[in-house]
Motif scaffolding. Sequence first.
Motif, PDB file in Angstrom:
ATOM      1  N   ASP A   1      17.369  -5.010   2.567  1.00 27.18           N
ATOM      2  CA  ASP A   1      16.650  -3.781   2.236  1.00 27.18           C
ATOM      3  C   ASP A   1      16.893  -2.671   3.253  1.00 27.18           C
ATOM      4  O   ASP A   1      16.957  -1.491   2.891  1.00 27.18           O
ATOM      5  CB  ASP A   1      15.143  -4.048   2.138  1.00 27.18           C
ATOM      6  N   VAL A   2      17.014  -3.046   4.530  1.00 28.42           N
ATOM      7  CA  VAL A   2      17.199  -2.030   5.579  1.00 28.42           C
ATOM      8  C   VAL A   2      18.673  -1.799   5.908  1.00 28.42           C
ATOM      9  O   VAL A   2      19.005  -0.992   6.769  1.00 28.42           O
ATOM     10  CB  VAL A   2      16.433  -2.399   6.872  1.00 28.42           C
ATOM     11  N   GLY A   3      19.575  -2.513   5.219  1.00 24.24           N
ATOM     12  CA  GLY A   3      21.002  -2.303   5.413  1.00 24.24           C
ATOM     13  C   GLY A   3      21.621  -3.096   6.540  1.00 24.24           C
ATOM     14  O   GLY A   3      22.757  -2.823   6.943  1.00 24.24           O
ATOM     15  N   ASP A   4      20.914  -4.108   7.050  1.00 21.06           N
ATOM     16  CA  ASP A   4      21.489  -4.974   8.086  1.00 21.06           C
ATOM     17  C   ASP A   4      22.217  -6.125   7.387  1.00 21.06           C
ATOM     18  O   ASP A   4      21.752  -7.263   7.365  1.00 21.06           O
ATOM     19  CB  ASP A   4      20.397  -5.505   9.019  1.00 21.06           C
ATOM     20  N   LEU A  42       9.197   1.016   7.396  1.00 20.55           N
ATOM     21  CA  LEU A  42       8.240   0.045   7.922  1.00 20.55           C
ATOM     22  C   LEU A  42       8.919  -1.311   8.142  1.00 20.55           C
ATOM     23  O   LEU A  42       8.703  -1.966   9.175  1.00 20.55           O
ATOM     24  CB  LEU A  42       7.053  -0.102   6.979  1.00 20.55           C
ATOM     25  N   LYS A  43       9.735  -1.729   7.193  1.00 17.95           N
ATOM     26  CA  LYS A  43      10.455  -2.996   7.358  1.00 17.95           C
ATOM     27  C   LYS A  43      11.374  -2.948   8.578  1.00 17.95           C
ATOM     28  O   LYS A  43      11.491  -3.933   9.323  1.00 17.95           O
ATOM     29  CB  LYS A  43      11.277  -3.313   6.101  1.00 17.95           C
ATOM     30  N   THR A  44      12.019  -1.803   8.798  1.00 19.85           N
ATOM     31  CA  THR A  44      12.875  -1.634   9.972  1.00 19.85           C
ATOM     32  C   THR A  44      12.071  -1.823  11.257  1.00 19.85           C
ATOM     33  O   THR A  44      12.541  -2.462  12.211  1.00 19.85           O
ATOM     34  CB  THR A  44      13.523  -0.237   9.966  1.00 19.85           C
ATOM     35  N   ASN A  45      10.864  -1.285  11.262  1.00 15.17           N
ATOM     36  CA  ASN A  45       9.997  -1.405  12.440  1.00 15.17           C
ATOM     37  C   ASN A  45       9.462  -2.820  12.620  1.00 15.17           C
ATOM     38  O   ASN A  45       9.225  -3.263  13.755  1.00 15.17           O
ATOM     39  CB  ASN A  45       8.823  -0.430  12.331  1.00 15.17           C
ATOM     40  N   GLN A 103       0.816  -1.214   0.000  1.00 12.82           N
ATOM     41  CA  GLN A 103       0.000   0.000   0.000  1.00 12.82           C
ATOM     42  C   GLN A 103       0.852   1.269   0.000  1.00 12.82           C
ATOM     43  O   GLN A 103       0.326   2.371  -0.137  1.00 12.82           O
ATOM     44  CB  GLN A 103      -0.925   0.013   1.231  1.00 12.82           C
ATOM     45  N   ILE A 104       2.160   1.091   0.156  1.00  8.21           N
ATOM     46  CA  ILE A 104       3.080   2.227   0.245  1.00  8.21           C
ATOM     47  C   ILE A 104       3.861   2.359  -1.060  1.00  8.21           C
ATOM     48  O   ILE A 104       4.406   1.390  -1.561  1.00  8.21           O
ATOM     49  CB  ILE A 104       4.066   2.033   1.420  1.00  8.21           C
ATOM     50  N   GLN A 105       3.918   3.561  -1.607  1.00  6.60           N
ATOM     51  CA  GLN A 105       4.651   3.791  -2.853  1.00  6.60           C
ATOM     52  C   GLN A 105       6.089   4.242  -2.599  1.00  6.60           C
ATOM     53  O   GLN A 105       6.987   3.953  -3.387  1.00  6.60           O
ATOM     54  CB  GLN A 105       3.928   4.838  -3.705  1.00  6.60           C
ATOM     55  N   SER A 106       6.315   4.956  -1.513  1.00 10.04           N
ATOM     56  CA  SER A 106       7.641   5.484  -1.209  1.00 10.04           C
ATOM     57  C   SER A 106       8.592   4.368  -0.772  1.00 10.04           C
ATOM     58  O   SER A 106       8.304   3.644   0.180  1.00 10.04           O
ATOM     59  CB  SER A 106       7.544   6.535  -0.096  1.00 10.04           C
ATOM     60  N   THR A 107       9.724   4.247  -1.462  1.00 12.99           N
ATOM     61  CA  THR A 107      10.732   3.263  -1.076  1.00 12.99           C
ATOM     62  C   THR A 107      11.274   3.557   0.317  1.00 12.99           C
ATOM     63  O   THR A 107      11.476   2.652   1.134  1.00 12.99           O
ATOM     64  CB  THR A 107      11.891   3.263  -2.087  1.00 12.99           C
ATOM     65  N   GLU A 108      11.488   4.834   0.606  1.00 13.47           N
ATOM     66  CA  GLU A 108      11.993   5.229   1.919  1.00 13.47           C
ATOM     67  C   GLU A 108      11.027   4.818   3.025  1.00 13.47           C
ATOM     68  O   GLU A 108      11.440   4.299   4.075  1.00 13.47           O
ATOM     69  CB  GLU A 108      12.225   6.734   1.964  1.00 13.47           C
ATOM     70  N   ALA A 109       9.736   5.029   2.780  1.00  7.75           N
ATOM     71  CA  ALA A 109       8.726   4.664   3.778  1.00  7.75           C
ATOM     72  C   ALA A 109       8.640   3.145   3.939  1.00  7.75           C
ATOM     73  O   ALA A 109       8.429   2.634   5.045  1.00  7.75           O
ATOM     74  CB  ALA A 109       7.368   5.230   3.376  1.00  7.75           C
TER      75      ALA A 109
END
Length: 242
Positions: free
Chosen positions: A94-97, A58-61, A48-54
Amino acid sequence: MSFARKHFQKHSAISAAKTAAEFGSMQDLSFYELHLAQLNNDRHRLKQIQSTEAKVQLKTNLLPNYLPYVDGILEANKSVQDEVFMTILVWCMDVGDYSKALEMAEFALLHNMAMPDRFERKTATLVTEEIANAFLKQLKTNADVDIDVLLHLEKLVIRGDVDAQLLDMPDQVKAKLFVALGKAKIKLITNKDEPSESDLAYAKDALAYLERAVELDDRCGGKQDHKTMETLLKKFGDQTVS
């Protein structure tokens, strides 16, 4: 997530993996199905989210909700196909881990775990290309680069003790890793006008990586850096390089 909850999830995952190992699949196991259902819900949220940053935020959370499960699978050390595990592997990249991602990737390769069909690429190809692309992007900036991640990836997919068939990938993908390694080595050079012995050692390593990259893919984007390192080493080649 509380310590008790993390402990419960980790040890439930260990138990599920050990049970599933008898049948070769995590399917129809309630603990696995619970996480798969949660993953599908979270994937729906991400769509539902278009922004890659967003999406990354969300994945980080969301990741802390899955890591105890992942750690349980790692500790169980069983060869079982697991869509949750493989998806979280991608999310970690994706989150850099990258440390966690490479730990999971090594486990997946040693146990011949395949990526879910929607990812299309094989495990080694996807991990190599995603991490190499991320570092090539980062190397265009002034940000510090953790070259140890690239060296770990090289050890895993180029010199790893894994079935060669599982490490097979397009030459273009492998070339990206070598270009990233070459550029990362160049970034470590502190003085190209009066290079130290360490600088020349970095240059020599960079040249070798870039030479291999160009051999694999003539359009890899490493030719100019290769020429620069070649010139540098010819100019200061009489200095000792250990």
